[in-house]
Design a protein around this motif. Structure first.
Motif, mmCIF file in Angstrom:
data_model
loop_
_atom_site.group_PDB
_atom_site.id
_atom_site.type_symbol
_atom_site.label_atom_id
_atom_site.label_comp_id
_atom_site.label_asym_id
_atom_site.label_seq_id
_atom_site.Cartn_x
_atom_site.Cartn_y
_atom_site.Cartn_z
ATOM 1 N N GLU A 1 0.854 -1.187 0.000
ATOM 2 C CA GLU A 1 0.000 0.000 0.000
ATOM 3 C C GLU A 1 0.891 1.238 0.000
ATOM 4 O O GLU A 1 1.899 1.301 0.715
ATOM 5 C CB GLU A 1 -0.900 0.024 1.238
ATOM 6 C CG GLU A 1 -1.927 -1.095 1.286
ATOM 7 C CD GLU A 1 -2.733 -1.058 2.570
ATOM 8 O OE1 GLU A 1 -2.235 -0.485 3.566
ATOM 9 O OE2 GLU A 1 -3.849 -1.597 2.591
ATOM 10 N N PHE A 2 0.501 2.225 -0.808
ATOM 11 C CA PHE A 2 1.216 3.495 -0.885
ATOM 12 C C PHE A 2 0.216 4.621 -0.663
ATOM 13 O O PHE A 2 -0.880 4.620 -1.230
ATOM 14 C CB PHE A 2 1.875 3.688 -2.255
ATOM 15 C CG PHE A 2 2.933 2.674 -2.592
ATOM 16 C CD1 PHE A 2 4.255 2.890 -2.241
ATOM 17 C CD2 PHE A 2 2.592 1.513 -3.263
ATOM 18 C CE1 PHE A 2 5.235 1.959 -2.560
ATOM 19 C CE2 PHE A 2 3.563 0.574 -3.581
ATOM 20 C CZ PHE A 2 4.892 0.799 -3.231
ATOM 21 N N ASN A 3 0.628 5.604 0.109
ATOM 22 C CA ASN A 3 -0.215 6.777 0.267
ATOM 23 C C ASN A 3 -0.105 7.679 -0.966
ATOM 24 O O ASN A 3 -1.110 8.148 -1.484
ATOM 25 C CB ASN A 3 0.181 7.553 1.518
ATOM 26 C CG ASN A 3 -0.739 8.723 1.777
ATOM 27 O OD1 ASN A 3 -1.950 8.581 1.735
ATOM 28 N ND2 ASN A 3 -0.158 9.890 2.031
ATOM 29 N N ARG A 4 1.118 7.884 -1.431
ATOM 30 C CA ARG A 4 1.340 8.740 -2.602
ATOM 31 C C ARG A 4 2.476 8.152 -3.438
ATOM 32 O O ARG A 4 3.537 7.839 -2.915
ATOM 33 C CB ARG A 4 1.677 10.169 -2.185
ATOM 34 C CG ARG A 4 1.826 11.140 -3.360
ATOM 35 C CD ARG A 4 2.133 12.554 -2.872
ATOM 36 N NE ARG A 4 2.257 13.504 -3.959
ATOM 37 C CZ ARG A 4 1.240 14.157 -4.517
ATOM 38 N NH1 ARG A 4 0.022 13.965 -4.063
ATOM 39 N NH2 ARG A 4 1.431 15.012 -5.500
ATOM 40 N N LEU A 5 2.234 8.020 -4.732
ATOM 41 C CA LEU A 5 3.238 7.500 -5.641
ATOM 42 C C LEU A 5 3.405 8.488 -6.784
ATOM 43 O O LEU A 5 2.430 8.789 -7.489
ATOM 44 C CB LEU A 5 2.820 6.119 -6.157
ATOM 45 C CG LEU A 5 3.870 5.243 -6.843
ATOM 46 C CD1 LEU A 5 3.404 3.787 -6.874
ATOM 47 C CD2 LEU A 5 4.180 5.703 -8.261
ATOM 48 N N GLU A 6 4.611 8.998 -6.960
ATOM 49 C CA GLU A 6 4.920 9.901 -8.073
ATOM 50 C C GLU A 6 5.840 9.163 -9.039
ATOM 51 O O GLU A 6 6.961 8.792 -8.688
ATOM 52 C CB GLU A 6 5.563 11.189 -7.572
ATOM 53 C CG GLU A 6 4.618 12.066 -6.774
ATOM 54 C CD GLU A 6 5.198 13.443 -6.462
ATOM 55 O OE1 GLU A 6 6.119 13.871 -7.201
ATOM 56 O OE2 GLU A 6 4.748 14.072 -5.503
ATOM 57 N N HIS A 7 5.347 8.974 -10.237
ATOM 58 C CA HIS A 7 6.049 8.209 -11.264
ATOM 59 C C HIS A 7 6.459 9.185 -12.368
ATOM 60 O O HIS A 7 5.671 9.510 -13.242
ATOM 61 C CB HIS A 7 5.097 7.129 -11.786
ATOM 62 C CG HIS A 7 5.726 6.148 -12.712
ATOM 63 N ND1 HIS A 7 5.091 4.994 -13.101
ATOM 64 C CD2 HIS A 7 6.927 6.128 -13.332
ATOM 65 C CE1 HIS A 7 5.875 4.316 -13.920
ATOM 66 N NE2 HIS A 7 6.987 4.998 -14.075
ATOM 67 N N VAL A 8 7.710 9.641 -12.283
ATOM 68 C CA VAL A 8 8.178 10.694 -13.181
ATOM 69 C C VAL A 8 8.881 10.121 -14.397
ATOM 70 O O VAL A 8 8.577 10.459 -15.535
ATOM 71 C CB VAL A 8 9.113 11.661 -12.428
ATOM 72 C CG1 VAL A 8 9.623 12.757 -13.372
ATOM 73 C CG2 VAL A 8 8.392 12.287 -11.244
ATOM 74 N N TRP A 9 9.848 9.248 -14.157
ATOM 75 C CA TRP A 9 10.670 8.741 -15.251
ATOM 76 C C TRP A 9 11.219 7.385 -14.833
ATOM 77 O O TRP A 9 11.871 7.260 -13.808
ATOM 78 C CB TRP A 9 11.824 9.700 -15.508
ATOM 79 C CG TRP A 9 12.458 9.600 -16.873
ATOM 80 C CD1 TRP A 9 13.006 8.499 -17.441
ATOM 81 C CD2 TRP A 9 12.610 10.651 -17.816
ATOM 82 N NE1 TRP A 9 13.494 8.787 -18.687
ATOM 83 C CE2 TRP A 9 13.271 10.107 -18.946
ATOM 84 C CE3 TRP A 9 12.261 11.999 -17.821
ATOM 85 C CZ2 TRP A 9 13.594 10.869 -20.076
ATOM 86 C CZ3 TRP A 9 12.583 12.758 -18.937
ATOM 87 C CH2 TRP A 9 13.242 12.196 -20.052
ATOM 88 N N GLY A 10 10.971 6.368 -15.616
ATOM 89 C CA GLY A 10 11.414 5.033 -15.254
ATOM 90 C C GLY A 10 10.274 4.044 -15.337
ATOM 91 O O GLY A 10 9.141 4.398 -15.681
ATOM 92 N N ARG A 11 10.549 2.803 -15.000
ATOM 93 C CA ARG A 11 9.561 1.738 -15.131
ATOM 94 C C ARG A 11 9.084 1.255 -13.766
ATOM 95 O O ARG A 11 9.850 1.118 -12.843
ATOM 96 C CB ARG A 11 10.155 0.568 -15.913
ATOM 97 C CG ARG A 11 10.534 0.920 -17.348
ATOM 98 C CD ARG A 11 11.068 -0.298 -18.074
ATOM 99 N NE ARG A 11 11.330 -0.002 -19.476
ATOM 100 C CZ ARG A 11 12.533 0.323 -19.954
ATOM 101 N NH1 ARG A 11 13.562 0.390 -19.151
ATOM 102 N NH2 ARG A 11 12.701 0.589 -21.234
ATOM 103 N N MET A 12 7.799 0.968 -13.701
ATOM 104 C CA MET A 12 7.190 0.354 -12.529
ATOM 105 C C MET A 12 6.723 -1.032 -12.953
ATOM 106 O O MET A 12 5.990 -1.176 -13.935
ATOM 107 C CB MET A 12 5.998 1.200 -12.059
ATOM 108 C CG MET A 12 5.174 0.590 -10.947
ATOM 109 S SD MET A 12 5.910 0.869 -9.339
ATOM 110 C CE MET A 12 4.479 0.546 -8.285
#
Length: 319
Positions: free
Chosen positions: A208-219
């Motif tokens: 669980e994540f409260n906030r996830l910022e995905h700017v550059w890269g792979r998830m």
């Protein structure tokens, strides 16, 4: 029998020596100072001989592991301490080489480890294409890396993860989290050419994540894994032809990424939009409401409008 109560005076030179030794010892133990592991050493954390300064670090003393040398072997550090682990909540630990942490009493099995690491901050920069490996539980306020990242094979209790990495190729969360992760930043800072991306942030356990910022890269979310996110802020580069698909979300078969507030930042047009409720999947996924080009794999991203309140009190934040 009578004893002479008068004692001989301590010579001035000896007094000076004792004073200097005491002063030197005190200066080594001042908060904010750094203790260094002896590079290329394998052994116990609690052995004074494994530390350059000759003593095991105490709380408030920062800890450093080596200078980058890709050709060095991986250091094996044993933190076996009868279940008490290494607890330095006011210290920072820094890595610049290949390290594996384990509990000798577990005989190499991470699941049997009863000792863990607890620090205020951890900067885990691996070396030689290798990450820092944790076969023990880890607790920290902030874990960050700008090279290779960490592999966590036991439960974590980490508030913030900053995967701002030149080589974001080794991050793996392979175990559960004791509490929701407050903030995850994925931003591989290697330049505008998508071909330079050489890895991913891998989630191989329900989280669980409260906030996830995905700017550059792979998830990458492994097969059959369930990930819950309160707010997911995703930077979409797919409309920039020279940067096509450089930060996709990989959701493998039967995996679910469930998001309460899914926000897309269109990098080309500098526009932010909140996505509507429904299921999202890859362009060839016919089982979803919305087919999008930034999702890869057979799994689904589900946007919902339920209230999100994680166990530790984090509610859905606003951007």
């Amino acid at each position: 029998m009578k004893f002479n109560k008068q004692s001989k005076p301590i010579p001035q030179l000896l007094k000076t020596f004792i004073f200097c030794v005491c002063l030197s010892t005190l200066s080594l133990l001042q908060a904010g100072d750094t203790t260094n592991w002896v590079s290329d050493n394998n052994g116990s954390w609690f052995d004074d001989n494994n530390w350059v300064e000759g003593f095991v670090p105490s709380d408030g003393i920062d800890v450093a592991f080596g200078i980058v040398n890709p050709n060095n072997n991986r250091d094996q550090v044993d933190i076996d301490n009868a279940g008490n682990g290494v607890i330095l909540p006011n210290s920072e630990i820094r890595f610049e080489r290949k390290i594996t942490f384990s509990d000798a009493s577990a005989n190499g099995d991470p699941l049997l480890a009863d000792d863990g690491l607890a620090f205020q901050n951890m900067r885990i920069n691996g070396a030689g294409g290798a990450a820092v490996v944790f076969n023990v539980p880890v607790t920290a306020d902030t874990v960050s890396s700008n090279r290779h990242g960490g592999i966590f094979n036991r439960e974590i209790n980490i508030k913030n993860i900053l995967a701002v990495s030149q080589h974001q190729d080794r991050w793996q969360i392979n175990a559960s989290a004791i509490a929701p992760i407050s903030y995850l930043l994925i931003d591989e800072s290697r330049g505008p050419d998508g071909d330079t991306l050489d890895g991913a942030f891998r989630v191989n356990s329900d989280l669980e994540f409260n906030r996830l910022e995905h700017v550059w890269g792979r998830m990458r979310i492994a097969e059959s894994i369930f990930v819950e996110v309160a707010t997911y802020l995703y930077t979409d580069h797919t409309k920039q032809l020279e940067n096509n698909n450089i930060n996709p979300i990989f959701i493998n078969a039967s995996a679910i990424l469930r998001v309460a507030d899914f926000i897309i930042y269109d990098k080309e047009n500098d526009v932010i939009t909140r996505q509507e409720k429904g299921s999202y999947g890859s362009l060839d996924n016919e089982d979803v409401d919305f087919q999008v080009d930034f999702i890869i794999g057979e799994g689904q991203l589900i946007v919902h409008d339920d209230d999100v309140l994680f166990a530790d009190g984090f509610d859905t934040p606003q951007i």
